[in-house]
Scaffold this motif. Structure first.
Motif, mmCIF file in Angstrom:
data_model
loop_
_atom_site.group_PDB
_atom_site.id
_atom_site.type_symbol
_atom_site.label_atom_id
_atom_site.label_comp_id
_atom_site.label_asym_id
_atom_site.label_seq_id
_atom_site.Cartn_x
_atom_site.Cartn_y
_atom_site.Cartn_z
ATOM 1 N N CYS A 256 11.196 -2.463 -8.826
ATOM 2 C CA CYS A 256 9.760 -3.243 -7.506
ATOM 3 C C CYS A 256 10.255 -3.884 -6.510
ATOM 4 O O CYS A 256 10.119 -3.718 -5.536
ATOM 5 C CB CYS A 256 8.562 -3.699 -8.368
ATOM 6 S SG CYS A 256 7.487 -2.315 -9.462
ATOM 7 N N GLU A 263 6.862 -6.697 -2.541
ATOM 8 C CA GLU A 263 7.300 -7.517 -3.237
ATOM 9 C C GLU A 263 6.929 -6.575 -4.163
ATOM 10 O O GLU A 263 8.030 -6.330 -5.529
ATOM 11 C CB GLU A 263 6.601 -8.675 -3.716
ATOM 12 C CG GLU A 263 6.742 -9.931 -2.835
ATOM 13 C CD GLU A 263 5.858 -11.268 -2.738
ATOM 14 O OE1 GLU A 263 4.633 -10.474 -4.137
ATOM 15 O OE2 GLU A 263 5.735 -11.560 -1.492
ATOM 16 N N LEU A 264 5.818 -5.298 -4.478
ATOM 17 C CA LEU A 264 6.038 -4.669 -5.254
ATOM 18 C C LEU A 264 6.807 -3.175 -5.644
ATOM 19 O O LEU A 264 7.313 -2.494 -6.845
ATOM 20 C CB LEU A 264 4.259 -4.417 -6.572
ATOM 21 C CG LEU A 264 4.397 -3.680 -7.027
ATOM 22 C CD1 LEU A 264 4.319 -4.549 -8.727
ATOM 23 C CD2 LEU A 264 2.683 -3.218 -7.534
ATOM 24 N N THR A 308 -1.106 1.235 -11.861
ATOM 25 C CA THR A 308 0.024 1.201 -10.507
ATOM 26 C C THR A 308 -0.367 2.817 -9.784
ATOM 27 O O THR A 308 -0.685 2.879 -8.194
ATOM 28 C CB THR A 308 1.417 1.344 -10.269
ATOM 29 O OG1 THR A 308 2.045 1.866 -11.060
ATOM 30 C CG2 THR A 308 1.483 -0.774 -10.102
ATOM 31 N N PRO A 330 -3.283 -5.513 -2.584
ATOM 32 C CA PRO A 330 -2.181 -6.051 -2.305
ATOM 33 C C PRO A 330 -1.871 -5.308 -1.657
ATOM 34 O O PRO A 330 -2.625 -4.431 -0.956
ATOM 35 C CB PRO A 330 -1.023 -5.260 -3.447
ATOM 36 C CG PRO A 330 -2.573 -4.196 -4.366
ATOM 37 C CD PRO A 330 -3.526 -4.597 -4.118
ATOM 38 N N TRP A 332 0.278 -2.715 -0.250
ATOM 39 C CA TRP A 332 0.016 -1.429 -0.809
ATOM 40 C C TRP A 332 -0.125 -0.858 -0.937
ATOM 41 O O TRP A 332 -0.500 0.770 -1.321
ATOM 42 C CB TRP A 332 1.611 -0.722 -1.978
ATOM 43 C CG TRP A 332 1.320 -1.627 -3.449
ATOM 44 C CD1 TRP A 332 1.990 -3.607 -3.280
ATOM 45 C CD2 TRP A 332 1.051 -1.388 -4.298
ATOM 46 N NE1 TRP A 332 1.244 -3.771 -5.217
ATOM 47 C CE2 TRP A 332 0.314 -2.477 -5.590
ATOM 48 C CE3 TRP A 332 0.221 0.146 -4.441
ATOM 49 C CZ2 TRP A 332 0.333 -2.150 -6.176
ATOM 50 C CZ3 TRP A 332 -1.023 -0.109 -5.352
ATOM 51 C CH2 TRP A 332 -0.584 -0.910 -6.406
ATOM 52 N N LYS A 338 -1.102 -10.866 -1.008
ATOM 53 C CA LYS A 338 0.810 -10.226 -1.731
ATOM 54 C C LYS A 338 0.702 -10.193 -3.100
ATOM 55 O O LYS A 338 0.017 -10.548 -3.798
ATOM 56 C CB LYS A 338 1.532 -12.056 -1.665
ATOM 57 C CG LYS A 338 1.875 -12.891 0.092
ATOM 58 C CD LYS A 338 3.164 -11.798 0.106
ATOM 59 C CE LYS A 338 2.957 -12.120 1.491
ATOM 60 N NZ LYS A 338 3.502 -11.311 2.156
ATOM 61 N N ASP A 339 2.122 -9.456 -3.536
ATOM 62 C CA ASP A 339 2.007 -8.971 -4.385
ATOM 63 C C ASP A 339 1.649 -9.903 -5.696
ATOM 64 O O ASP A 339 1.759 -9.329 -6.768
ATOM 65 C CB ASP A 339 2.696 -7.900 -5.374
ATOM 66 C CG ASP A 339 3.096 -6.377 -4.381
ATOM 67 O OD1 ASP A 339 1.418 -5.913 -4.342
ATOM 68 O OD2 ASP A 339 3.738 -6.482 -3.068
ATOM 69 N N PHE A 342 -1.616 -10.780 -6.012
ATOM 70 C CA PHE A 342 -2.345 -9.448 -6.731
ATOM 71 C C PHE A 342 -2.059 -8.699 -8.795
ATOM 72 O O PHE A 342 -2.974 -9.165 -9.479
ATOM 73 C CB PHE A 342 -2.262 -8.509 -6.648
ATOM 74 C CG PHE A 342 -2.217 -6.755 -6.707
ATOM 75 C CD1 PHE A 342 -3.164 -6.127 -7.173
ATOM 76 C CD2 PHE A 342 -1.076 -6.306 -7.784
ATOM 77 C CE1 PHE A 342 -3.694 -5.041 -8.203
ATOM 78 C CE2 PHE A 342 -1.020 -5.168 -8.623
ATOM 79 C CZ PHE A 342 -2.537 -4.506 -8.812
ATOM 80 N N LEU A 343 -1.146 -9.644 -9.187
ATOM 81 C CA LEU A 343 -0.274 -9.497 -10.552
ATOM 82 C C LEU A 343 -0.842 -10.420 -11.031
ATOM 83 O O LEU A 343 -0.976 -10.063 -11.817
ATOM 84 C CB LEU A 343 1.334 -9.344 -10.381
ATOM 85 C CG LEU A 343 1.646 -7.361 -9.891
ATOM 86 C CD1 LEU A 343 3.630 -7.963 -9.686
ATOM 87 C CD2 LEU A 343 1.096 -6.942 -11.154
#
Ligand code: SF4
Length: 609
Positions: A256, A263-264, A308, A330, A332, A338-339, A342-343
């Motif tokens: 990723c 970022e992902l 995902t 995110p 995407w 930003k990822d 999100f993560l």
């Protein structure tokens, strides 16, 4: 079986957590630094099934050197505890002050309290009974796919520290040394023998050049399980982020980060829809994500290969919003987060049981509802597991008969369906190599049941000796550019134990184990032919046959129900099982030395007439 196959839930104190090494563990035979865990799984869906999951690292060898082969953990401690095993000295120790530590911190603390011990432990996800919780040792060796970290958590068991000073007496050491040389120099290693070289932990990089050089520059050294020369794990250290190790799914975070544009990464690219539109960037957030999930003790596979892709499809089709998931959207997925945000939100929600994803994607889809459940059935295979090699008939058929995604311990499978000569060598027939479901009008169904039965027996041998799925069986030899040598497991077993077993005899042990496993399912779960199934969706529509975020076009099927039912008939016939019920017969059980099992099933009215 001996414990009575308790009909209890995964979190019931009476659920046994069985951790076992095997006769090859702790020796210099390659790929044998492994242990197997069996228990009632909180992850399988909709029923909690008795299933299995393995792990490696130094822990299995260290445990074997204590002089023990296996442990059965029953009950529940009143307060948090950890188990300390130093040779014959077994103690349950207070872990009240350690509850809440992440897996890295826990191992650090125990390295002082139990110097020299190998530690397998749970993080906050296991403590909070997240059904995706793993049991982790070191930084990336994990029993991941069955939620057994939550079973440990339900017993208030934070860690198991083992230190052994004993020895293993190999019956025929010269023979073992010669075999190790023969494998290394003349045959090579199973799955990884096909993919790449050994010894630098960068196998996943080399396999597809998938990650470029983004993380390679932070590579420190190779790492592996006890005594294994393959060392498939790469130790990575990114200043300001941290040090850890990566193998298998951990690399996907790396992908990723190395592939951008977000970022992902651009998930649409993984789903074969578009091409990335911006330069690859940001390996740091990817590595941060890999480490954070390991520290919390969360199963990466369900997130990276399942969640995902499922989210991407649901958002793209307008099915889900932030309100449904409780997660910042995110970039995407069309949002602004930003990822990293999100993560982090995702992992905290899972680890502290504050998110619907804490119990896995399948239960989250059930909770969220709407059409997200249909999307799940497109992408997932059966029993709550994301599709994994459901791209050909033997793959789908194999899934039907199992209790979980079987391909965590069947990586040899992808060789047979691509190379007719390997299929011929492994099963005596080339037909399974022509069984792709990409274009169902051309699919050959014949002989797939033979491939599945033999693969299932090899799988049981693999998990019981145990030998690593990445190393055995050697169906294909890169060194020979042709067929490998499937007799290696029996020869290693014979050299180490001094008990002579041919390959055929070892396969019949695999058959015995598989029948016993089925008997447990019959007794505990009332397993019948109807349970031998995958999600019905696959019979009606084209479905995603690979992990949901894999690169390229992975749509397969639909599969033919009639042909699969006919294959199931053949499968039961070849097994000498009853076709109507899908259960082992007395004759078969007795032939395999399982008369007591047949007697018990008969007493319960569960043996076919
Ligand atoms: S191949 Fe990798 S996972 Fe398998 S035993 Fe060797 S080091 Fe461990």
């Amino acid at each position: 079986w001996d414990l009575g196959c308790p009909k209890v839930s995964a979190f019931d104190p009476a659920n046994p957590l069985i951790i076992s090494t095997g006769p090859l563990t702790g020796t210099i035979a390659p790929g044998t630094g492994r242990a197997e865990i069996c228990s009632i799984s909180p992850f399988t869906h909709p029923k909690e099934l008795y299933t299995y999951s393995s792990f490696g690292g130094t822990w299995p060898g260290a445990f074997k050197y204590t002089g023990h082969d296996a442990m059965v953990i029953l009950g529940k401690a009143d307060e948090p505890v950890y188990l300390s095993i130093h040779d014959d000295d077994v103690e349950i120790k207070d872990a009240s002050d350690l509850w809440g530590l992440d897996t890295f911190e826990m191992q650090k603390v125990l390295s002082e309290l139990e110097p020299g011990a190998s530690v397998a432990c749970i993080g906050p996800a296991g403590e909070n009974l997240s059904r995706t919780a793993i049991i982790l040792t070191e930084t990336s060796h994990a029993s991941g796919g069955a939620g057994f970290g939550a079973v440990m958590g339900s017993k208030n068991l934070k860690a198991i520290a083992v230190k052994g000073t004993g020895r293993i007496n190999v019956a025929r050491p010269d023979e073992l040394l010669e075999l190790v040389r023969y494998i290394d120099e003349e045959v090579g290693y199973g799955t990884f023998g096909m993919l790449a070289s050994k010894g630098d932990g960068l196998i996943y990089f080399e396999a597809g050049k998938r990650t470029g050089d983004k993380l390679k520059k932070y590579w420190k050294k190779a790492n592996g399980c006890f005594g294994c020369p393959i060392c498939c794990e790469a130790v990575i250290d990114i200043p300001g982020v941290g040090r850890g190790a990566a193998m298998c799914s951990d690399w996907v975070y790396a992908e990723c980060g190395s592939r951008g544009p977000g970022e992902l990464g651009d998930t649409s690219y993984y789903l074969g829809e578009d091409k990335p539109t911006a330069p690859a960037v940001t390996e740091k957030p990817a590595w941060e994500a890999a480490i954070l999930s390991q520290k919390f003790g969360i199963n990466n596979f369900d997130i990276l290969w399942g969640l995902t892709g499922w989210l991407w499809h649901c958002y793209k089709r307008g099915i889900l919003t932030e309100e449904d998931t409780g997660l910042p959207t995110p970039e995407w997925l069309g949002g602004t987060a930003k990822d990293h945000e999100f993560l982090t939100a995702l992992f905290y929600g899972i680890a502290y049981k504050k998110s619907p994803f804490a119990d896995g994607v399948t239960r989250a889809a059930e909770h969220v509802g709407k059409e997200s459940w249909d999307v799940l059935k497109e992408l997932y295979g059966a029993r709550g597991y994301v599709s994994h090699w459901m791209d050909a008939v033997p793959g789908v058929l194999h899934w039907m008969f199992e209790t979980r995604d079987p391909f965590d311990s069947c990586h040899d499978y992808f060789q047979i369906i691509r190379r007719p000569e390997i299929s011929k060598y492994a099963f005596g027939t080339e037909k399974p190599a022509h069984s792709s479901l990409k274009d169902p009008t051309k699919t050959v169904y014949e002989d797939s049941e033979i491939a599945v039965i033999i693969t299932q027996h090899r799988q049981r041998i693999k998990n019981s000796l145990p030998v690593c799925d990445y190393a055995f069986p050697v169906l294909y030899s890169k060194k020979r550019d042709g067929v490998g040598d499937t007799s290696l497991e029996s020869r290693l077993y014979s050299a180490i134990t001094g008990i002579g077993l041919t390959e055929k005899e070892l396969l019949s042990v695999g058959e015995m184990i598989y029948n016993l496993e089925r008997a447990i399912q019959v007794k505990r779960e009332n397993r019948t032919r109807e349970d031998d199934a995958v999600y019905d969706y696959k019979f009606k529509h084209r479905y995603w046959g690979e992990e949901s975020r894999n690169v390229g076009d992975h749509w397969y099927g639909p599969i033919d129900k009639e042909k699969f039912e006919a294959l199931k008939d053949k499968y039961y016939e070849r097994r000498d099982w009853d076709k109507e019920t899908g259960r082992p017969t007395r004759a078969k059980l007795e032939e395999l030395g399982l008369k007591d099992v047949a007697d018990e099933l008969e007493k319960l009215g569960l043996l076919p007439q």
